[in-house]
Design an enzyme around this catalytic site. Structure first.
Site, mmCIF file in Angstrom:
data_model
loop_
_atom_site.group_PDB
_atom_site.id
_atom_site.type_symbol
_atom_site.label_atom_id
_atom_site.label_comp_id
_atom_site.label_asym_id
_atom_site.label_seq_id
_atom_site.Cartn_x
_atom_site.Cartn_y
_atom_site.Cartn_z
ATOM 1 N N GLU A 59 2.740 -2.277 10.537
ATOM 2 C CA GLU A 59 2.382 -2.373 9.124
ATOM 3 C C GLU A 59 3.312 -1.515 8.279
ATOM 4 O O GLU A 59 3.598 -1.837 7.128
ATOM 5 C CB GLU A 59 0.931 -1.897 8.915
ATOM 6 C CG GLU A 59 0.495 -1.989 7.457
ATOM 7 C CD GLU A 59 -0.841 -1.330 7.155
ATOM 8 O OE1 GLU A 59 -1.630 -1.101 8.080
ATOM 9 O OE2 GLU A 59 -1.085 -1.060 5.973
ATOM 10 N N GLU A 60 3.796 -0.429 8.846
ATOM 11 C CA GLU A 60 4.586 0.531 8.061
ATOM 12 C C GLU A 60 6.087 0.230 8.056
ATOM 13 O O GLU A 60 6.863 0.983 7.487
ATOM 14 C CB GLU A 60 4.328 1.955 8.577
ATOM 15 C CG GLU A 60 2.855 2.360 8.589
ATOM 16 C CD GLU A 60 2.142 2.159 7.241
ATOM 17 O OE1 GLU A 60 2.803 2.170 6.193
ATOM 18 O OE2 GLU A 60 0.909 1.935 7.260
ATOM 19 N N LEU A 100 -2.399 3.088 11.560
ATOM 20 C CA LEU A 100 -3.539 3.800 10.970
ATOM 21 C C LEU A 100 -4.299 2.838 10.073
ATOM 22 O O LEU A 100 -3.865 2.534 8.965
ATOM 23 C CB LEU A 100 -3.043 5.013 10.167
ATOM 24 C CG LEU A 100 -4.158 6.000 9.846
ATOM 25 C CD1 LEU A 100 -4.677 6.673 11.106
ATOM 26 C CD2 LEU A 100 -3.674 7.060 8.874
ATOM 27 N N ASP A 101 -5.423 2.368 10.594
ATOM 28 C CA ASP A 101 -6.270 1.461 9.814
ATOM 29 C C ASP A 101 -7.306 2.288 9.056
ATOM 30 O O ASP A 101 -7.890 3.217 9.607
ATOM 31 C CB ASP A 101 -6.989 0.489 10.755
ATOM 32 C CG ASP A 101 -7.904 -0.445 9.994
ATOM 33 O OD1 ASP A 101 -7.412 -1.177 9.118
ATOM 34 O OD2 ASP A 101 -9.123 -0.428 10.253
ATOM 35 N N GLU A 155 -4.057 -6.901 12.555
ATOM 36 C CA GLU A 155 -5.455 -6.569 12.270
ATOM 37 C C GLU A 155 -6.361 -7.725 12.741
ATOM 38 O O GLU A 155 -7.252 -7.546 13.565
ATOM 39 C CB GLU A 155 -5.657 -6.292 10.771
ATOM 40 C CG GLU A 155 -4.935 -5.019 10.325
ATOM 41 C CD GLU A 155 -5.030 -4.716 8.835
ATOM 42 O OE1 GLU A 155 -5.248 -3.547 8.481
ATOM 43 O OE2 GLU A 155 -4.861 -5.644 8.020
ATOM 44 N N ASP A 196 0.838 -1.204 0.000
ATOM 45 C CA ASP A 196 0.000 0.000 0.000
ATOM 46 C C ASP A 196 0.871 1.251 0.000
ATOM 47 O O ASP A 196 1.897 1.294 0.677
ATOM 48 C CB ASP A 196 -0.884 0.045 1.260
ATOM 49 C CG ASP A 196 -1.849 -1.122 1.311
ATOM 50 O OD1 ASP A 196 -2.219 -1.621 0.243
ATOM 51 O OD2 ASP A 196 -2.218 -1.531 2.433
ATOM 52 N N ASP A 218 -1.060 -1.843 13.696
ATOM 53 C CA ASP A 218 -1.467 -1.116 12.490
ATOM 54 C C ASP A 218 -1.718 0.310 12.977
ATOM 55 O O ASP A 218 -2.773 0.596 13.559
ATOM 56 C CB ASP A 218 -2.744 -1.735 11.917
ATOM 57 C CG ASP A 218 -3.248 -0.979 10.687
ATOM 58 O OD1 ASP A 218 -2.644 0.041 10.318
ATOM 59 O OD2 ASP A 218 -4.255 -1.434 10.108
ATOM 60 N N ASP A 237 -0.051 7.952 7.804
ATOM 61 C CA ASP A 237 0.455 6.612 8.131
ATOM 62 C C ASP A 237 1.801 6.744 8.829
ATOM 63 O O ASP A 237 2.078 6.089 9.835
ATOM 64 C CB ASP A 237 0.671 5.781 6.855
ATOM 65 C CG ASP A 237 -0.616 5.217 6.266
ATOM 66 O OD1 ASP A 237 -1.471 4.754 7.043
ATOM 67 O OD2 ASP A 237 -0.750 5.237 5.026
#
Ligand code: AHG
Ligand code: MN
Ligand code: MN
Length: 358
Positions: free
Chosen positions: A101-102, A122-123, A286, A73, A120, A79
């Site tokens: 996630e980042e 920023l979901d 998540e 993504d 995560d 983010d």
């Protein structure tokens, strides 16, 4: 009224965590992680509310940072800002390693600390630009003393979680958490920047007529998911004998909070699109934390056949199909995956022929 009562007794997140630790001193490190998350979440809520007025934005349009994360993504400025806020806060907590996630690789924070966290930050980041709720999701696991490398700490089933939570930055900022007991909800008071207790024991309604799925992927789904959605759409004339309602926010945190509040079911199944064989959502930060919170509120979470919390991860960014929510509806959906009778005679050919004959 509940909120008034809790505000009057000064019943905040801090009091809640202190009471838990007073009862069980072993919860102290987990409580410290919850406090760190709350601090970063309050700052995140402030930045999100500022929107284009804030420092993370540029002249009204939110710049894309341009890089892709491990899941492919494109990372947005928010983010990256939230990743930094949560990493800094968790570095002050007893966290040995952080998976985000980042970040492509796990990040070492405090050597020898008893916990590891997957997050995560920023979901729902596709919703930032359109002023729709976004959130933060995280999972707390025990650090493994004999882990061969940083990633190895995370190769534990979700049932090993010491705690989990998610924050929704919506009209209100709500923090849902469990340390292995009931799933509780807190609300951010923007006047004091502190979280006040909203509900001590969330209970997901056992049954519901409301489902959440990205229906534009219909043609890519497997027959079991199609059969359930077909039957739901047939309403009271169909096999499920009731009219249904559909909601899809495209921020799982917002869909999850609705389900905690009034029941329902959420599906992000695997499908035939390239790279979507195990769906879209990531197991560690998540799927697994949501499953933990759902079960501690009386709901169920499955990949279609297996209980999510029994799945042992093999990679930090791995994806996993997810169905969660009201227990009876999740069981019904598992039935579609396991009972061949429910999907018999439903091939597109059969349907087309049926249509032509009608
Ligand atoms: P993220 O922004 O962290 O990548 O997660 C977004 C997730 C989830 O929140 C949401 O339910 C889903 O992706 C939306 O997916 P589609 O765009 O495929 O509907
Ligand atoms: Mn997400
Ligand atoms: Mn994200």
């Amino acid at each position: 009224m509940r909120m008034g009562r809790t505000a009057m007794t000064g019943n905040g997140l801090d009091d809640y965590l202190r009471a838990l630790v007073a009862k069980d001193a072993a919860l102290a490190p987990v409580a410290a992680v919850m406090r760190a998350v709350a601090k970063a979440a309050a700052e995140t809520a402030k930045q999100i509310a500022l929107g284009p007025l804030g420092s993370s934005h540029d002249g009204g349009a939110i710049p894309e940072a341009g890089h892709a994360n491990a899941g492919g993504d494109v990372q947005k400025a928010l983010d990256l800002l939230t990743d930094r806020l949560f990493t800094e806060a968790l570095a002050d907590a007893p966290v040995a390693v952080l998976v985000s996630e980042e970040l492509d690789e796990p990040k070492r924070l405090n050597a020898g600390a008893p916990l590891v966290v997957a997050i995560d930050p920023l979901d729902g980041s596709s919703n930032i630009d359109v002023n729709v709720s976004v959130g933060t999701i995280f999972s707390i696991l025990p650090a493994l003393p004999d882990a061969a490398d940083d990633a190895a700490h995370f190769m534990q089933p979700g049932s090993a979680q010491r705690g989990a939570g998610f924050v929704v930055y919506g009209p209100q900022t709500i923090f849902i958490l469990s340390v292995g007991g009931p799933t509780a909800a807190f609300i951010l008071d923007p006047r004091s920047h502190a979280f006040a207790l909203l509900k001590e024991e969330m209970a997901i309604a056992p049954d519901s007529h409301e489902y959440a799925i990205n229906a534009s992927n219909y043609r890519h789904w497997d027959p079991a998911v199609r059969a359930f959605i077909d039957d739901a759409m047939e309403g009271e004339d169909g096999r499920l004998s009731r009219n249904h309602n559909m909601r899809w926010v495209a921020s799982m945190v917002a869909d999850a909070y609705r389900i905690f509040t009034r029941g329902g079911v959420f599906l992000y199944p695997g499908d035939q699109r390239k790279g979507y064989g195990a769906g879209r959502l990531r197991l560690l930060y998540e799927v697994s934390p949501i499953a933990f919170l759902v079960e501690h509120a009386g709901g169920k979470a499955t990949d279609g056949a297996k209980r999510i919390l029994d799945i042992v991860p093999t990679a930090v960014h791995q994806r996993c199909p997810l169905v969660f929510g009201s227990a009876q509806v999740v069981e019904t959906i598992v039935g579609y995956h396991t009972d061949p009778k429910l999907i018999a005679n439903r091939s597109p050919l059969f349907k087309a022929r049926g249509l032509m004959m009608g």
